[in-house]
Write a protein that holds these residues in place. Structure first.
Motif, PDB file in Angstrom:
ATOM      1  N   LYS A 103      -9.446  -7.153  28.780  1.00 48.01           N
ATOM      2  CA  LYS A 103      -8.772  -7.879  27.705  1.00 48.01           C
ATOM      3  C   LYS A 103      -7.286  -8.054  28.015  1.00 48.01           C
ATOM      4  O   LYS A 103      -6.686  -9.072  27.652  1.00 48.01           O
ATOM      5  CB  LYS A 103      -8.960  -7.140  26.378  1.00 48.01           C
ATOM      6  CG  LYS A 103     -10.389  -7.201  25.850  1.00 48.01           C
ATOM      7  CD  LYS A 103     -10.490  -6.578  24.474  1.00 48.01           C
ATOM      8  CE  LYS A 103     -11.916  -6.703  23.923  1.00 48.01           C
ATOM      9  NZ  LYS A 103     -12.030  -6.105  22.573  1.00 48.01           N
ATOM     10  N   TRP A 104      -6.700  -7.045  28.682  1.00 46.73           N
ATOM     11  CA  TRP A 104      -5.288  -7.158  29.059  1.00 46.73           C
ATOM     12  C   TRP A 104      -5.083  -8.312  30.038  1.00 46.73           C
ATOM     13  O   TRP A 104      -4.156  -9.109  29.892  1.00 46.73           O
ATOM     14  CB  TRP A 104      -4.809  -5.843  29.673  1.00 46.73           C
ATOM     15  CG  TRP A 104      -3.399  -5.916  30.185  1.00 46.73           C
ATOM     16  CD1 TRP A 104      -2.250  -5.812  29.467  1.00 46.73           C
ATOM     17  CD2 TRP A 104      -2.994  -6.111  31.552  1.00 46.73           C
ATOM     18  NE1 TRP A 104      -1.156  -5.939  30.285  1.00 46.73           N
ATOM     19  CE2 TRP A 104      -1.582  -6.114  31.576  1.00 46.73           C
ATOM     20  CE3 TRP A 104      -3.691  -6.268  32.755  1.00 46.73           C
ATOM     21  CZ2 TRP A 104      -0.866  -6.283  32.753  1.00 46.73           C
ATOM     22  CZ3 TRP A 104      -2.968  -6.440  33.924  1.00 46.73           C
ATOM     23  CH2 TRP A 104      -1.579  -6.444  33.925  1.00 46.73           C
ATOM     24  N   LEU A 127      -3.229 -13.769  31.181  1.00 50.25           N
ATOM     25  CA  LEU A 127      -3.531 -15.108  31.696  1.00 50.25           C
ATOM     26  C   LEU A 127      -3.390 -16.166  30.599  1.00 50.25           C
ATOM     27  O   LEU A 127      -2.992 -17.307  30.869  1.00 50.25           O
ATOM     28  CB  LEU A 127      -4.934 -15.135  32.291  1.00 50.25           C
ATOM     29  CG  LEU A 127      -5.134 -14.306  33.572  1.00 50.25           C
ATOM     30  CD1 LEU A 127      -6.588 -14.359  34.016  1.00 50.25           C
ATOM     31  CD2 LEU A 127      -4.211 -14.805  34.684  1.00 50.25           C
ATOM     32  N   GLU A 128      -3.715 -15.764  29.377  1.00 50.86           N
ATOM     33  CA  GLU A 128      -3.555 -16.704  28.251  1.00 50.86           C
ATOM     34  C   GLU A 128      -2.087 -17.067  28.066  1.00 50.86           C
ATOM     35  O   GLU A 128      -1.745 -18.238  27.850  1.00 50.86           O
ATOM     36  CB  GLU A 128      -4.103 -16.072  26.981  1.00 50.86           C
ATOM     37  CG  GLU A 128      -3.919 -16.941  25.736  1.00 50.86           C
ATOM     38  CD  GLU A 128      -4.283 -16.219  24.455  1.00 50.86           C
ATOM     39  OE1 GLU A 128      -3.849 -16.667  23.384  1.00 50.86           O
ATOM     40  OE2 GLU A 128      -5.006 -15.200  24.531  1.00 50.86           O
ATOM     41  N   LEU A 171       0.338 -25.127  30.290  1.00 50.87           N
ATOM     42  CA  LEU A 171      -0.211 -26.297  29.611  1.00 50.87           C
ATOM     43  C   LEU A 171       0.880 -27.104  28.925  1.00 50.87           C
ATOM     44  O   LEU A 171       0.954 -28.329  29.094  1.00 50.87           O
ATOM     45  CB  LEU A 171      -1.251 -25.851  28.583  1.00 50.87           C
ATOM     46  CG  LEU A 171      -1.853 -26.971  27.725  1.00 50.87           C
ATOM     47  CD1 LEU A 171      -2.630 -27.955  28.592  1.00 50.87           C
ATOM     48  CD2 LEU A 171      -2.754 -26.386  26.641  1.00 50.87           C
ATOM     49  N   ILE A 172       1.737 -26.449  28.148  1.00 52.83           N
ATOM     50  CA  ILE A 172       2.716 -27.215  27.376  1.00 52.83           C
ATOM     51  C   ILE A 172       3.821 -27.793  28.251  1.00 52.83           C
ATOM     52  O   ILE A 172       4.442 -28.792  27.881  1.00 52.83           O
ATOM     53  CB  ILE A 172       3.316 -26.375  26.223  1.00 52.83           C
ATOM     54  CG1 ILE A 172       4.135 -25.191  26.760  1.00 52.83           C
ATOM     55  CG2 ILE A 172       2.233 -25.904  25.271  1.00 52.83           C
ATOM     56  CD1 ILE A 172       4.865 -24.425  25.673  1.00 52.83           C
ATOM     57  N   TYR A 173       4.082 -27.177  29.416  1.00 50.84           N
ATOM     58  CA  TYR A 173       5.082 -27.734  30.336  1.00 50.84           C
ATOM     59  C   TYR A 173       4.423 -28.485  31.489  1.00 50.84           C
ATOM     60  O   TYR A 173       5.124 -28.924  32.402  1.00 50.84           O
ATOM     61  CB  TYR A 173       6.003 -26.636  30.858  1.00 50.84           C
ATOM     62  CG  TYR A 173       6.842 -26.023  29.755  1.00 50.84           C
ATOM     63  CD1 TYR A 173       7.773 -26.785  29.063  1.00 50.84           C
ATOM     64  CD2 TYR A 173       6.676 -24.698  29.374  1.00 50.84           C
ATOM     65  CE1 TYR A 173       8.524 -26.246  28.036  1.00 50.84           C
ATOM     66  CE2 TYR A 173       7.421 -24.140  28.342  1.00 50.84           C
ATOM     67  CZ  TYR A 173       8.352 -24.925  27.682  1.00 50.84           C
ATOM     68  OH  TYR A 173       9.090 -24.386  26.651  1.00 50.84           O
ATOM     69  N   GLN A 191       2.358  -7.682  25.544  1.00 52.22           N
ATOM     70  CA  GLN A 191       1.864  -8.212  24.278  1.00 52.22           C
ATOM     71  C   GLN A 191       1.674  -9.715  24.388  1.00 52.22           C
ATOM     72  O   GLN A 191       2.082 -10.351  25.358  1.00 52.22           O
ATOM     73  CB  GLN A 191       2.858  -7.914  23.155  1.00 52.22           C
ATOM     74  CG  GLN A 191       4.194  -8.654  23.332  1.00 52.22           C
ATOM     75  CD  GLN A 191       5.143  -8.398  22.192  1.00 52.22           C
ATOM     76  OE1 GLN A 191       5.775  -7.365  22.135  1.00 52.22           O
ATOM     77  NE2 GLN A 191       5.227  -9.356  21.278  1.00 52.22           N
ATOM     78  N   ARG A 192       1.063 -10.289  23.374  1.00 49.51           N
ATOM     79  CA  ARG A 192       0.951 -11.744  23.288  1.00 49.51           C
ATOM     80  C   ARG A 192       2.290 -12.305  22.833  1.00 49.51           C
ATOM     81  O   ARG A 192       2.914 -11.786  21.904  1.00 49.51           O
ATOM     82  CB  ARG A 192      -0.145 -12.134  22.303  1.00 49.51           C
ATOM     83  CG  ARG A 192      -0.279 -13.640  22.110  1.00 49.51           C
ATOM     84  CD  ARG A 192      -1.472 -14.003  21.244  1.00 49.51           C
ATOM     85  NE  ARG A 192      -2.723 -13.900  21.990  1.00 49.51           N
ATOM     86  CZ  ARG A 192      -3.615 -12.946  21.836  1.00 49.51           C
ATOM     87  NH1 ARG A 192      -3.385 -11.958  20.956  1.00 49.51           N
ATOM     88  NH2 ARG A 192      -4.726 -12.915  22.540  1.00 49.51           N
TER      89      ARG A 192
END
Length: 510
Positions: free
Chosen positions: A246-247, A252-253, A260-262, A309-310
């Protein structure tokens, strides 16, 4: 390294202004399409409600976004297009200043490339469409970079330092991130040999002192409200223990969202140019060193934070501003090692493809039945729900002695306040007993003792009739009907109740 200015500067300047005009007109069309097909985002409606009660602080943010929303509402009669148009104006102004930075530091062709690289990102499209706290912050941050460079070029000019002071102050009132800007200034003055005399210049220190002094009324407001903004901000850095799988997924997220946004190739180019500049730091010119120090250290800190963290994709946005100028300079040969032409070619191609796809998707979705898809449910149905809620309010027996309360998420209260034609003041019930939004900072229904309440409950069924809190607070509660707005496979539902004669109410306070 090419140090010769482009002889075709007037041509590239003219191209930039023609490009800007064309993009602005196209974005006005997209804005109108969006206004016609989608409602305000939850945060936009929430900030708009702040604007109806100007103050020196709010639950989670400094006051600038609330002040802006108040002015927009006053100028446009609380029109949805006014909020969208303000986002477009702020985003366009930020792009103009970024172009100016690249023009002053390098040449007109590099400035043009900077603007195109920025325009061909999903992040810039969103910035010009949704009005959040990042819009005023990015404008102030970008102006701050330009004005600090001007001040460093002519350290004896009081006007330049004064302008920078106000920009830092306004940025500080926009978002807490602006408090990091003086660190950037001091870092450049310390590292750049030519600029070390700035550290002995009282104008630098007075600019920092008076610029950051704008935060004093905000701090005073927070002191009076149990430091609620600080408490909220601390929760952004809460973390939890995760297994290795999960880490990795979360890490990677974080990277994937930034890419994606850039846009993927441009994002890799940004990383590559900063890494290359760090490796060749002894050979960097003063403008390149300025951009590197304004971007790489902070972005490296965010990369490390992403391991813990996210992180929200907008958090490091301000530090990508100088990174884009740096990337354009690299592609144009202003760094010790020039970029392979493929970086520019593929950054533009992939960026253009993604931006075209996004805008085509918007056109298709909002001109066809696809606008009913579930993913868009959060920004649809509020207008219709507000109209239905207004009908119920118009039918209450004591209209002049009835207030409106929305249960559930803070967005419910904000959206209903905006989309009910009478724009009533909305109250919210927080069952936890602790402040979770601005609605718990403001006075609650306790200031309406003796009034009736139109209560909008998003929970299914008639549970409010048996809720002990409301049963004790009102003389009587009756179910008045339901609001049901179909959104594709989802529905926006509220049960509508009328509470008669509020007898008492336990306030929630910071």
């Amino acid at each position: 390294m090419s140090l010769t200015p482009d002889p075709d500067s007037p041509t590239w300047l003219k191209r930039f202004w023609w490009l800007l005009a064309a993009v602005f007109i196209a974005r006005v069309g997209v804005m109108l399409l969006f206004v016609n097909g989608a409602d305000l985002a939850g945060d936009e409606a929430y900030y708009w409600d702040w604007g109806r009660r100007p103050d020196w602080g709010y639950f989670s943010k400094p006051p600038m976004i609330g002040w802006m929303m108040g002015v927009i509402g006053w100028l446009t009669g609380n029109a949805e297009w006014g909020i969208r148009f303000a986002a477009l104006l702020l985003g366009t102004a930020t792009l103009v200043v970024m172009h100016r930075i690249a023009l002053v530091l390098f040449d007109a062709r590099t400035a043009f490339l900077t603007a195109v690289l920025v325009l061909l990102t999903i992040a810039n499209a969103g910035l010009n469409l949704l009005l959040t706290i990042d819009a005023p912050l990015l404008l102030c941050w970008t102006l701050g970079l330009l004005l600090f460079w001007f001040a460093a070029q002519k350290p004896s000019c009081n006007t330049r330092w004064l302008a920078l002071t106000f920009v830092i102050g306004l940025g500080t009132l926009s978002k807490q991130m602006m408090l990091a800007f003086p660190i950037l200034m001091l870092a450049f003055a310390a590292v750049s040999r030519e600029d070390r005399p700035l550290l002995r210049n009282p104008r630098l220190w007075l600019t920092i002192l008076f610029g950051m002094a704008f935060i004093i009324p905000v701090l005073k407001w927070n002191q009076e409200h149990a430091w609620i903004t600080l408490e909220h901000t601390k929760h952004h850095f809460d973390t939890q223990s995760l297994g290795f799988g999960k880490w990795i997924g979360r890490t990677l997220e974080n990277i994937g969202l930034q890419a994606l946004i850039y846009t993927p190739v441009t994002f890799v180019a940004l990383v590559a140019v900063m890494r290359g500049a760090i490796n060749q730091r002894a050979k960097l010119t003063r403008p390149v060193l300025f951009l590197l120090l304004a971007s790489a250290p902070a972005l490296a800190c965010f990369a490390l934070l992403a391991l813990r963290q996210r992180i929200n994709p907008n958090w490091p946005a301000a530090f990508f501003v100088p990174a884009f100028v740096l990337a354009a300079a690299w592609m144009r040969g202003w760094l010790p090692s020039a970029a392979n032409p493929g970086w520019q070619r593929w950054s533009l191609r992939i960026g253009a493809a993604l931006v075209i796809i996004v805008h085509l998707a918007l056109v298709i979705v909002f001109t066809t039945d696809l606008k009913g898809i579930d993913k868009l449910a959060s920004i649809r149905g509020w207008r219709e729900a507000g109209l239905e809620a207004q009908k119920h309010l118009d039918q209450v027996p004591r209209a002049e002695k009835t207030f409106v309360m929305a249960l559930g998420h803070r967005y419910h209260a904000a959206q209903m306040a905006f989309y009910m034609p009478s724009h009533p003041r909305l109250y919210r019930w927080e069952p936890s007993g602790t402040p979770q939004s601005q609605y718990e900072v403001w006075p609650g229904p306790e200031e309406r003792i003796g009034y009736d309440a139109l209560i909008l409950d998003p929970s299914p069924g008639r549970g409010l009739l048996e809720n002990p809190v409301f049963a004790a607070a009102f003389e009587k509660i009756e179910h008045r009907g339901d609001i049901r707005i179909v959104l594709g496979q989802q529905t926006r539902e509220f049960s509508v109740y009328l509470g008669t004669n509020l007898k008492s109410w336990n306030p929630v306070r910071p």
